[in-house]
Each structure stands twice: as structure tokens, then as C-alpha cells.
Enzyme design. Structure first.
Site, short mmCIF file in Angstrom:
data_model
loop_
_atom_site.label_atom_id
_atom_site.label_comp_id
_atom_site.label_asym_id
_atom_site.label_seq_id
_atom_site.Cartn_x
_atom_site.Cartn_y
_atom_site.Cartn_z
N ASP A 28 0.82 -1.21 0.00
CA ASP A 28 0.00 0.00 0.00
C ASP A 28 0.86 1.26 0.00
OD1 ASP A 28 -2.39 -1.28 0.01
OD2 ASP A 28 -2.65 -1.20 2.18
N LYS B 67 -3.28 4.23 -4.43
CA LYS B 67 -3.60 5.27 -5.43
C LYS B 67 -2.34 5.68 -6.15
CE LYS B 67 -7.52 7.56 -3.49
NZ LYS B 67 -7.93 8.15 -2.29
N MET C 146 -7.27 8.96 10.55
CA MET C 146 -7.96 9.57 9.39
C MET C 146 -8.90 10.69 9.82
SD MET C 146 -8.74 6.10 7.22
CE MET C 146 -9.00 4.98 8.57
N1 SAH Z 1 -3.33 0.15 9.43
C1 SAH Z 1 -2.79 1.45 9.75
C2 SAH Z 1 -3.85 2.53 9.64
C3 SAH Z 1 -4.34 2.73 8.23
S1 SAH Z 1 -5.53 4.02 8.14
C4 SAH Z 1 -2.18 1.43 11.15
O1 SAH Z 1 -2.38 0.45 11.88
O2 SAH Z 1 -1.48 2.37 11.50
C5 SAH Z 1 -4.49 5.39 7.66
C6 SAH Z 1 -4.39 6.35 8.82
O3 SAH Z 1 -3.42 5.87 9.75
C7 SAH Z 1 -3.89 7.72 8.44
O4 SAH Z 1 -4.93 8.53 7.95
C8 SAH Z 1 -3.37 8.23 9.76
O5 SAH Z 1 -4.41 8.63 10.61
C9 SAH Z 1 -2.76 6.95 10.35
N2 SAH Z 1 -1.33 6.84 10.05
C10 SAH Z 1 -0.71 5.85 9.39
N3 SAH Z 1 0.62 6.04 9.35
C11 SAH Z 1 0.86 7.18 10.02
C12 SAH Z 1 2.03 7.93 10.36
N4 SAH Z 1 3.26 7.54 9.99
N5 SAH Z 1 1.89 9.07 11.06
C13 SAH Z 1 0.68 9.49 11.46
N6 SAH Z 1 -0.46 8.85 11.18
C14 SAH Z 1 -0.37 7.70 10.48
#
Ligand code: SAH
Length: 285
Positions: A62, A84, A199
């Protein structure tokens, strides 16, 4: 004329891991591993994730997976992007699941690599259900989720006995991109002293408003952590009443944390320490 030679090959990390000693499972052909890559810093990968990268025939990844992590894949592995690209919409979830099933049925070792943890707002559950329905054997390898690892890198403990014995994780975005209407915001506002929102940046003004009308104080501290665990990490500390303005324009991805634990950031922001240049050791004085 300059002549070039190949850089000496860096030993693959997997060659340094004694799989037998650690009891790591074999990555068998025709299997899919759903693996969490963590929030960004490649150092947060698990040993199982490294093992999977070394053994995979195809890596379906992803957008939030760091490019350096992909470089750990074996030299024969195919890298297959499932996010995307160039403004084009991302492939639909059924398309991705069908791709995973098709590759496994061709006898490939398929690594499905996702940011953070695959099953935390990451559709890992949906993909696992599709694999189970198709009779494809799979394994789930958890990763460090942004809502835990990101807070640690910002010096914000998720729990502290003086502040909270419960946490709520939620998404500020439903599958249509709107503030999740199915959530009982009044109950969320009252439910736990610490809220961690994924998000949520786009809808921060209306989320903050809902929390305040649900009973949270507008002076309650909030942190927005952008690009957590990467070199570009940025932390904005504000209050529920002011965060919409304070964090406007912060770069994605970002995680939002609401609650008194945010106050610890001032004392615990360990990432702000000057870093020692590589190769230098402290002097004895
Ligand atoms: N599976 C992922 C979440 C995916 S949803 C997890 O467990 O972290 C995507 C959201 O995750 C983003 O919109 C943001 O809110 C958060 N996110 C993912 N990576 C991030 C990062 N390095 N810093 C801050 N927020 C992050």
C-alpha cells in the site's frame, strides 16, 4: 572516464536471523501473509515481517509503506502497488482480494504488506475473509499501529496511571469519506479519557465540536502527529477548542490524540534531542 562497480552486497537481514532458533514458520508456496509494516520507521518492522520480505515471490503493498522497507524484499520478488497512483483511484477492495487469491493459486508466496497493523483500520480483516472463503491458506503478522507507535515517537504514553485506564481508538472517516455517522459521539466523548483518532485531520473541526458538545472540555489538550516515526515527523499540541486552527495544513498522514496524556509530550519528546552523528561516540568529559 569514470568506471563503476557494483556496491558490495549487504547481507540480507534474513540471513542473520536464525529461523530455526526463533521457530519462524516457513513461507510456503500458495500462501498469503498479511503483514503490518509499522507506521514508517523501518526499524519498527518485526522479525516475521523481515522473514516474509526475504521469502516472498510477490509483495502487494500500500501507499503508506516506506520505500526503504520494500528494498528489503528478495532480489527476485515482484513489487506490486495496490494504492492510489497519479490521481487514479485505488483498486477496489474486491479487486485486491481477487489479485491475492489469483497469485496464491498460481503457487506464489504472496506478501500483502500494509502500513501499521493490517487489522487496525487497514482492511486486513476483509482480505483475510476473502482468502478464507477462497480456501487460500494465510497468516496474519501484526505490525505496530500508528495510534500506538506514533504516540511513543511523540513522547506521549498511551496510558499513564495518573491520567487514564482506558483508551478509545476510532476513525474520523467512514468509507464514504464523511465523519462516521454511525458513531455515537456523545458516548465516545464520555467513554474514555484518551481518544486516538485515525484519518481525522480532514474533519477535525467537526469532530472537535462533537466532542465538546458531548461533554469534553474545550481546554482539553490535543496533539496531532504528522508523519509519525519518520524523519519528517511533526507534532502540533493544542486544545480541543483551538486544534482545528492550530493543525490546519498539517501534512498527511496524521494521528490525533485527545486527553491529558498529551501533556507528557513537553517532558518526554525524546526525538527532539540532538542526534549523535553516526560513528561518533560520546567523549569522557
Ligand atoms: N493500518 C494502519 C492505519 C491505516 S488508516 C495502522 O495500523 O497504523 C491510515 C491512517 O493511519 C492515516 O490517515 C493516519 O491517521 C494513520 N497513520 C498511518 N501512518 C501514520 C504515520 N506515519 N503518522 C501518522 N499517522 C499515520
Amino acid at each position: 572516464m569514470a568506471s563503476w562497480r557494483m556496491a558490495p552486497r549487504v547481507p540480507l537481514v534474513d540471513e542473520m536471523i536464525d529461523s530455526a532458533l526463533l521457530g519462524l514458520p516457513d513461507f510456503e508456496t500458495g500462501h498469503v501473509w498479511l503483514v503490518g509494516a509499522g507506521p514508517g520507521d523501518p526499524g519498527l518492522l518485526s522479525v516475521l515481517a523481515l522473514h516474509a520480505l526475504a521469502g516472498a515471490d510477490v509483495v502487494v503493498y500500500d501507499a503508506l509503506v516506506d520505500a526503504r522497507i520494500l528494498r528489503l524484499a528478495g532480489s527476485g520478488a515482484r513489487l506490486d502497488f495496490a494504492g492510489k497512483r497519479g490521481g487514479r483511484p485505488s483498486p477496489s477492495q474486491p479487486d485486491i482480494s481477487a489479485r491475492l487469491i489469483g497469485l496464491a493459486q498460481e503457487g506464489k508466496r504472496v506478501l500483502r504488506l500494509k502500513g501499521g497493523d493490517p487489522c487496525v483500520f487497514g482492511r486486513g480483516g476483509e482480505e483475510a475473509l476473502a482468502l478464507a472463503a477462497a480456501g487460500v491458506p494465510f497468516r496474519i503478522v501484526p505490525g505496530i499501529t500508528a495510534g500506538i507507535g506514533g504516540l511513543a515517537y511523540a513522547g506521549i504514553p498511551l496510558t499513564h496511571r495518573d491520567t487514564n485506564s482506558a483508551v478509545t481508538f476510532l476513525t474520523g472517516h467512514d468509507s464514504d469519506g464523511a465523519v462516521p455517522g454511525g458513531l455515537d459521539w456523545q458516548a465516545i466523548a464520555r467513554g474514555a479519557p484518551v481518544l486516538v483518532l485515525y484519518m481525522a485531520a480532514r474533519h477535525l473541526p467537526s469532530i472537535a465540536e462533537r466532542l465538546v458538545s458531548g461533554g469534553r472540555r474545550s481546554e482539553e489538550p490535543v496533539a496531532v502527529i504528522s508523519k509519525a516515526t519518520t524523519a519528517a515527523q511533526r507534532v502540533v499540541v493544542s486544545t480541543l477548542g483551538e486544534v482545528a486552527t492550530a493543525a490546519a495544513g498539517i501534512e498527511a498522514p496524521s494521528i490525533v490524540v485527545v486527553g491529558e496524556v498529551v501533556r507528557f509530550h513537553a517532558a518526554l519528546d525524546w526525538g527532539r534531542r540532538p542526534r549523535r552523528p553516526p560513528g561518533l561516540v560520546p567523549t569522557a568529559d
